[in-house]
Design an enzyme around this catalytic site. Structure first.
Site, PDB file in Angstrom:
ATOM      1  N   ALA A  71       0.847  -1.200   0.000  1.00 24.21           N
ATOM      2  CA  ALA A  71       0.000   0.000   0.000  1.00 24.21           C
ATOM      3  C   ALA A  71       0.878   1.243   0.000  1.00 24.21           C
ATOM      4  O   ALA A  71       2.055   1.190   0.368  1.00 24.21           O
ATOM      5  CB  ALA A  71      -0.913   0.022   1.223  1.00 24.21           C
ATOM      6  N   THR A  73       1.330   4.243   2.030  1.00 24.99           N
ATOM      7  CA  THR A  73       0.909   4.580   3.391  1.00 24.99           C
ATOM      8  C   THR A  73       1.328   5.975   3.858  1.00 24.99           C
ATOM      9  O   THR A  73       0.988   6.365   4.978  1.00 24.99           O
ATOM     10  CB  THR A  73       1.468   3.545   4.388  1.00 24.99           C
ATOM     11  OG1 THR A  73       2.893   3.519   4.286  1.00 24.99           O
ATOM     12  CG2 THR A  73       0.911   2.162   4.096  1.00 24.99           C
ATOM     13  N   TYR A 135      -5.965   9.315   2.164  1.00 25.04           N
ATOM     14  CA  TYR A 135      -5.503   7.979   2.542  1.00 25.04           C
ATOM     15  C   TYR A 135      -6.648   7.162   3.135  1.00 25.04           C
ATOM     16  O   TYR A 135      -6.875   6.006   2.751  1.00 25.04           O
ATOM     17  CB  TYR A 135      -4.352   8.076   3.538  1.00 25.04           C
ATOM     18  CG  TYR A 135      -3.923   6.743   4.088  1.00 25.04           C
ATOM     19  CD1 TYR A 135      -3.260   5.817   3.275  1.00 25.04           C
ATOM     20  CD2 TYR A 135      -4.179   6.398   5.419  1.00 25.04           C
ATOM     21  CE1 TYR A 135      -2.866   4.581   3.774  1.00 25.04           C
ATOM     22  CE2 TYR A 135      -3.784   5.164   5.921  1.00 25.04           C
ATOM     23  CZ  TYR A 135      -3.136   4.268   5.094  1.00 25.04           C
ATOM     24  OH  TYR A 135      -2.758   3.033   5.588  1.00 25.04           O
ATOM     25  N   LYS A 139      -8.451   3.623   1.702  1.00 26.83           N
ATOM     26  CA  LYS A 139      -8.520   2.365   2.451  1.00 26.83           C
ATOM     27  C   LYS A 139      -9.960   1.890   2.598  1.00 26.83           C
ATOM     28  O   LYS A 139     -10.239   0.685   2.507  1.00 26.83           O
ATOM     29  CB  LYS A 139      -7.868   2.513   3.828  1.00 26.83           C
ATOM     30  CG  LYS A 139      -6.385   2.872   3.805  1.00 26.83           C
ATOM     31  CD  LYS A 139      -5.568   1.940   2.926  1.00 26.83           C
ATOM     32  CE  LYS A 139      -5.279   0.608   3.587  1.00 26.83           C
ATOM     33  NZ  LYS A 139      -4.346  -0.226   2.765  1.00 26.83           N
TER      34      LYS A 139
END
Length: 298
Positions: A71, A73, A135, A139
């Site tokens: 990912a 992050t 972000y 997710k």
């Protein structure tokens, strides 16, 4: 189910490396992968944002379990680079999920407490998400894609993960390197979360995977603490000068992305469904110190 067909996407990061270690301790091998031009080569290359790259991996490995830790992050980078964040964190998991459906593979996906707004934490698995950053949005979108595409899915929400990693990028490393250099560092006292020791996280996830658990699980450390309080406990464990810590509000940091302030995750569900106990902060930091000392002396 083929006991050897576990594909780890990818193996080179903090969480991926610890997942590999935890599964190995349970007698289970993984097929290593890495992201070309970013990770050090380890196993097979795969770019999850490319459907053809993911398909090639699946056709080669034919996995029965896929553990997706890859990912983007960096919360600040995601806020300023929405397209890149979406490609890595949403399109990528979608590609993997579609191939898991075709190959009838279980998908283990790692998410974050950043799917919540931090107004009323700690949060359970059933609380309604409301992300406040790019972000967090990515997710949550990935979680929903995984849920809609793959019936056999395990979604792990975690936060503030620390422990040994070759790149040394997590919060503890940045903190320790700054203080060892004798420099001051600003740490917010109004961001509350659940610090999580990486190998403990990996052990619990490995246990859930091998028990064939499904759905969403919060897997975090047992204590909620603000970042400044956590930093002071890092200092106490590693013998660092906590007078170099500068407590500030999140607003004073002038960050691009909003952070969930009253965060943290509840662990009642995983406590019932896993035999591996989750660690508190001091226990986790002590284990991290022993691990780091071992690598230093090796």
């Amino acid at each position: 189910m083929d006991k050897q067909s576990i594909a780890l996407i990818t193996s080179t990061g903090q969480v991926g490396g610890n997942i590999k270690r935890a599964l190995k301790a349970r007698g289970r091998a993984v097929v290593d992968t890495y992201y070309p031009a970013v990770d050090r080569p380890l196993g097979l290359p795969v770019d999850i944002s490319s459907e053809s790259s993911v398909r090639g991996l699946f056709e080669t490995v034919k996995p029965s379990i896929v553990i997706l830790t890859a990912a983007l992050t960096n919360v600040e980078f995601c806020e300023e680079n929405r397209d890149a964040a979406w490609a890595a964190n949403v399109t990528g998991p979608e590609n993997v999920a579609h191939l898991c459906k075709i190959f009838r593979a279980k998908l283990v996906f790692f998410s974050s407490e950043y799917v919540f707004d931090g107004q009323a934490g700690p949060y359970s698995e059933t609380d309604t998400p409301h992300p406040i950053s790019v972000y967090g949005e990515t997710k949550l979108a990935a979680e929903r894609a995984v849920q809609s595409i793959v019936d056999d899915h395990l979604i792990i929400r975690t936060t503030i993960v620390y422990g040994y990693e070759t790149m040394g990028k997590n919060f503890c490393y940045r903190l320790m390197n700054t203080l060892k250099a004798g420099d001051r560092i600003k740490v917010p006292f109004d961001q509350i979360g659940s610090p999580t020791y990486a190998f403990n996280l990996a052990e619990v996830v490995a246990d859930l995977v091998l028990r064939d658990k499904r759905g969403i699980y919060n897997v975090v450390g047992t204590e909620r603490v603000d970042r400044y309080g956590f930093a002071r406990r890092v200092c106490a464990t590693f013998g660092l000068d906590d007078r170099l810590l500068v407590p500030v509000t999140t607003r004073e940091l002038n960050q691009k992305a909003a952070r969930p302030l009253q965060g943290g995750l509840l662990i009642d569900k995983v406590f019932q469904d896993s035999s591996i106990p989750l660690m508190g902060i001091d226990e986790g930091l002590s284990a991290f110190k022993k691990e780091l000392d071992g690598h230093t002396s090796a």
